[in-house]
Design a protein around this motif. Sequence first.
Motif, PDB file in Angstrom:
ATOM      1  N   ALA A   1     121.648  14.151   8.943  1.00  0.00           N
ATOM      2  CA  ALA A   1     122.030  15.048  10.040  1.00  0.00           C
ATOM      3  C   ALA A   1     121.175  16.311  10.047  1.00  0.00           C
ATOM      4  CB  ALA A   1     123.510  15.402   9.921  1.00  0.00           C
ATOM      5  N   MET A   2     120.931  16.874   8.879  1.00  0.00           N
ATOM      6  CA  MET A   2     120.141  18.101   8.814  1.00  0.00           C
ATOM      7  C   MET A   2     118.697  17.838   9.245  1.00  0.00           C
ATOM      8  SD  MET A   2     119.332  20.561   5.576  1.00  0.00           S
ATOM      9  CE  MET A   2     118.130  19.387   4.967  1.00  0.00           C
ATOM     10  N   LEU A   3     118.111  16.704   8.815  1.00  0.00           N
ATOM     11  CA  LEU A   3     116.741  16.378   9.199  1.00  0.00           C
ATOM     12  C   LEU A   3     116.630  16.141  10.707  1.00  0.00           C
ATOM     13  CD1 LEU A   3     115.681  13.990   6.292  1.00  0.00           C
ATOM     14  CD2 LEU A   3     115.202  16.422   6.554  1.00  0.00           C
ATOM     15  N   ALA A   4     117.649  15.522  11.308  1.00  0.00           N
ATOM     16  CA  ALA A   4     117.632  15.309  12.759  1.00  0.00           C
ATOM     17  C   ALA A   4     117.668  16.638  13.505  1.00  0.00           C
ATOM     18  CB  ALA A   4     118.813  14.433  13.166  1.00  0.00           C
ATOM     19  N   ARG A   5     118.437  17.584  13.011  1.00  0.00           N
ATOM     20  CA  ARG A   5     118.500  18.889  13.662  1.00  0.00           C
ATOM     21  C   ARG A   5     117.160  19.626  13.559  1.00  0.00           C
ATOM     22  NH1 ARG A   5     122.365  20.396  11.040  1.00  0.00           N
ATOM     23  NH2 ARG A   5     121.398  21.770   9.489  1.00  0.00           N
ATOM     24  N   ILE A   6     116.534  19.568  12.396  1.00  0.00           N
ATOM     25  CA  ILE A   6     115.225  20.216  12.226  1.00  0.00           C
ATOM     26  C   ILE A   6     114.175  19.548  13.111  1.00  0.00           C
ATOM     27  CG2 ILE A   6     113.389  20.689  10.568  1.00  0.00           C
ATOM     28  CD1 ILE A   6     115.530  20.899   8.409  1.00  0.00           C
ATOM     29  N   ALA A   7     114.193  18.205  13.174  1.00  0.00           N
ATOM     30  CA  ALA A   7     113.218  17.474  13.984  1.00  0.00           C
ATOM     31  C   ALA A   7     113.373  17.806  15.466  1.00  0.00           C
ATOM     32  CB  ALA A   7     113.381  15.974  13.756  1.00  0.00           C
ATOM     33  N   ARG A   8     114.606  17.965  15.932  1.00  0.00           N
ATOM     34  CA  ARG A   8     114.818  18.310  17.346  1.00  0.00           C
ATOM     35  C   ARG A   8     114.218  19.682  17.666  1.00  0.00           C
ATOM     36  NH1 ARG A   8     118.192  21.531  20.012  1.00  0.00           N
ATOM     37  NH2 ARG A   8     118.758  21.007  22.159  1.00  0.00           N
ATOM     38  N   GLN A   9     114.419  20.654  16.792  1.00  0.00           N
ATOM     39  CA  GLN A   9     113.870  21.987  17.031  1.00  0.00           C
ATOM     40  C   GLN A   9     112.346  21.966  17.035  1.00  0.00           C
ATOM     41  OE1 GLN A   9     115.672  24.356  13.959  1.00  0.00           O
ATOM     42  NE2 GLN A   9     117.702  24.310  14.886  1.00  0.00           N
ATOM     43  N   GLU A  10     111.746  21.263  16.088  1.00  0.00           N
ATOM     44  CA  GLU A  10     110.283  21.224  16.026  1.00  0.00           C
ATOM     45  C   GLU A  10     109.689  20.460  17.205  1.00  0.00           C
ATOM     46  OE1 GLU A  10     108.694  19.994  12.342  1.00  0.00           O
ATOM     47  OE2 GLU A  10     109.796  21.471  11.144  1.00  0.00           O
ATOM     48  N   LEU A  11     110.353  19.381  17.634  1.00  0.00           N
ATOM     49  CA  LEU A  11     109.858  18.625  18.786  1.00  0.00           C
ATOM     50  C   LEU A  11     109.902  19.477  20.047  1.00  0.00           C
ATOM     51  CD1 LEU A  11     108.906  16.041  20.155  1.00  0.00           C
ATOM     52  CD2 LEU A  11     111.296  15.285  20.264  1.00  0.00           C
ATOM     53  N   GLN A  12     110.978  20.232  20.243  1.00  0.00           N
ATOM     54  CA  GLN A  12     111.059  21.101  21.407  1.00  0.00           C
ATOM     55  C   GLN A  12     109.968  22.166  21.368  1.00  0.00           C
ATOM     56  OE1 GLN A  12     113.660  21.072  24.177  1.00  0.00           O
ATOM     57  NE2 GLN A  12     111.743  22.003  24.817  1.00  0.00           N
ATOM     58  N   ARG A  13     109.691  22.722  20.204  1.00  0.00           N
ATOM     59  CA  ARG A  13     108.649  23.737  20.083  1.00  0.00           C
ATOM     60  C   ARG A  13     107.271  23.158  20.392  1.00  0.00           C
ATOM     61  NH1 ARG A  13     109.635  25.066  15.285  1.00  0.00           N
ATOM     62  NH2 ARG A  13     107.993  23.914  14.236  1.00  0.00           N
ATOM     63  N   ASP A  14     106.996  21.936  19.920  1.00  0.00           N
ATOM     64  CA  ASP A  14     105.696  21.319  20.189  1.00  0.00           C
ATOM     65  C   ASP A  14     105.512  21.023  21.675  1.00  0.00           C
ATOM     66  OD1 ASP A  14     105.223  21.496  17.512  1.00  0.00           O
ATOM     67  OD2 ASP A  14     105.532  19.373  17.076  1.00  0.00           O
ATOM     68  N   LEU A  15     106.555  20.549  22.340  1.00  0.00           N
ATOM     69  CA  LEU A  15     106.459  20.272  23.777  1.00  0.00           C
ATOM     70  C   LEU A  15     106.279  21.569  24.568  1.00  0.00           C
ATOM     71  CD1 LEU A  15     109.190  17.507  24.171  1.00  0.00           C
ATOM     72  CD2 LEU A  15     106.729  17.208  24.181  1.00  0.00           C
ATOM     73  N   ASN A  16     106.930  22.628  24.140  1.00  0.00           N
ATOM     74  CA  ASN A  16     106.752  23.919  24.819  1.00  0.00           C
ATOM     75  C   ASN A  16     105.309  24.403  24.705  1.00  0.00           C
ATOM     76  OD1 ASN A  16     109.465  23.724  25.264  1.00  0.00           O
ATOM     77  ND2 ASN A  16     110.046  25.265  23.751  1.00  0.00           N
ATOM     78  N   ARG A  17     104.680  24.175  23.554  1.00  0.00           N
ATOM     79  CA  ARG A  17     103.293  24.581  23.375  1.00  0.00           C
ATOM     80  C   ARG A  17     102.356  23.755  24.239  1.00  0.00           C
ATOM     81  NH1 ARG A  17     103.303  25.254  16.745  1.00  0.00           N
ATOM     82  NH2 ARG A  17     104.422  27.246  16.704  1.00  0.00           N
ATOM     83  N   LEU A  18     102.709  22.499  24.514  1.00  0.00           N
ATOM     84  CA  LEU A  18     101.881  21.697  25.418  1.00  0.00           C
ATOM     85  C   LEU A  18     101.896  22.269  26.828  1.00  0.00           C
ATOM     86  CD1 LEU A  18     102.703  17.999  24.421  1.00  0.00           C
ATOM     87  CD2 LEU A  18     100.615  19.265  23.963  1.00  0.00           C
ATOM     88  N   GLU A  19     103.011  22.862  27.245  1.00  0.00           N
ATOM     89  CA  GLU A  19     103.120  23.386  28.598  1.00  0.00           C
ATOM     90  C   GLU A  19     102.421  24.733  28.759  1.00  0.00           C
ATOM     91  OE1 GLU A  19     107.241  23.587  29.446  1.00  0.00           O
ATOM     92  OE2 GLU A  19     107.606  21.434  29.215  1.00  0.00           O
ATOM     93  N   ASP A  20     102.696  25.664  27.838  1.00  0.00           N
ATOM     94  CA  ASP A  20     102.235  27.041  28.023  1.00  0.00           C
ATOM     95  C   ASP A  20     101.211  27.492  26.994  1.00  0.00           C
ATOM     96  OD1 ASP A  20     104.063  27.249  30.128  1.00  0.00           O
ATOM     97  OD2 ASP A  20     105.664  27.710  28.741  1.00  0.00           O
ATOM     98  N   GLY A  21     100.964  26.673  25.979  1.00  0.00           N
ATOM     99  CA  GLY A  21     100.067  27.094  24.917  1.00  0.00           C
ATOM    100  C   GLY A  21     100.773  27.877  23.834  1.00  0.00           C
ATOM    101  N   ILE A  22     101.906  28.514  24.178  1.00  0.00           N
ATOM    102  CA  ILE A  22     102.716  29.242  23.206  1.00  0.00           C
ATOM    103  C   ILE A  22     104.171  28.874  23.448  1.00  0.00           C
ATOM    104  CG2 ILE A  22     101.121  31.167  22.922  1.00  0.00           C
ATOM    105  CD1 ILE A  22     102.787  32.745  24.893  1.00  0.00           C
ATOM    106  N   ASP A  23     104.990  29.109  22.416  1.00  0.00           N
ATOM    107  CA  ASP A  23     106.406  28.767  22.505  1.00  0.00           C
ATOM    108  C   ASP A  23     107.189  29.969  23.017  1.00  0.00           C
ATOM    109  OD1 ASP A  23     108.886  27.709  22.291  1.00  0.00           O
ATOM    110  OD2 ASP A  23     109.024  27.856  20.107  1.00  0.00           O
ATOM    111  N   LYS A  24     107.596  29.923  24.289  1.00  0.00           N
ATOM    112  CA  LYS A  24     108.442  30.966  24.869  1.00  0.00           C
ATOM    113  C   LYS A  24     109.856  30.404  24.975  1.00  0.00           C
ATOM    114  CE  LYS A  24     104.651  32.914  27.599  1.00  0.00           C
ATOM    115  NZ  LYS A  24     104.187  33.251  28.957  1.00  0.00           N
TER     116      LYS A  24
END
Length: 381
Positions: A207-230
Amino acid sequence: MNTPPPWGKKKKPVGPEEFLADLIQKIRDHFEEQKNKERGGGEPPPQDSSKPDKERNLFAAAGKIAAVVAALILLRGIFSSFYTINPGEQGIVLRFGKYARTAGPGLNFKIPYMEDMIRVDVENVRKEEFGLRKTAKSNSDESESLMLTGDKNVIEVAWTVQYKVGDPVKFLFKISDVKQAVRDNSETVIRRIVGNMDFDYVLGNRAMLARIARQELQRDLNRLEDGIDKSEEKHGVEIVTLQLLDITPTDEVKPAFNEVNEADQDMKRLVNEAEEQYNRVIPKARGSAKQLVEEAHGYAVQRLNDAKGETARFKAIAAEYEKAKEVTRQRMYLETMQTVLPQVKQLYVMDKPVLPFLNLNAAGGSVSPAFLSPAQENQSK
């Protein structure tokens, strides 16, 4: 020999192909006439008397076709200028290919032939599966589930990612292929997390690893859109859930892993049984020890109070004894007899001593051997 009728040749309906062919031929004839006039040579070819009528027919047909085409274009523009957006959708309006506005659910209007509209479903939750067996509904592959842990062990990890549209404009134009971006970044994140953890830690902290993976995946996708994580802004892809479905060792090591798992379960069972026994015996022993201590304290207080009482009583008797010795002695004797006599089963009152002493408590009143002389003992034998 066929002779033409006196009223002239019957006109046939001119079709679009004939009209185009005649128009092209007319253009050619016009250019040839211009060339002949410029050269000044020869006389122009004889013209057919029916040519003006034919030209008028061609222009009339062209006007009709142009009117029909114009009417069709106008009707199509009118009908295409109104559109309906369903609930749960948003319409992205483009003016000459550039974003102009976002249309909400309901009836909307756009400028015909200048604006285009793209529908985006913003309520539907999309799902991607990883590490599952490939079926008609799943594009996952077994090879993507094989991962290497931090302690150099190979395990199989299966997981799913659910996401939805956050900002429809960014969803359409910031990432070219959203589905492939979600798959690639999700696999990268899971491999990075598993590769930094030990085998046992991955198995025990799903459960803890799934929560960490979700946060990191969202951050990586945000960087694809804007170049930085806003994080405060709304992004095109919003990760809803990331769930680790299954974490198992490979088939080659499953028997050994099962044995280790069974041993671990036995150890946990024994530990639980020992803790149960401990919780049942130790509190009881502590309670019994506390009870004994309290009883000892109570007994000590009781004995102390009894001793103090006896001391006080003895002092009182000694004071009375000093005042009247005979009376006090007699009273003490009587009180002692009053206490002792109720406990005696048989009582014999004799004025003079009787010899030999008889064992009066023995059955039949026989003489106890302890009080017989040697001669009497021989006679009894």
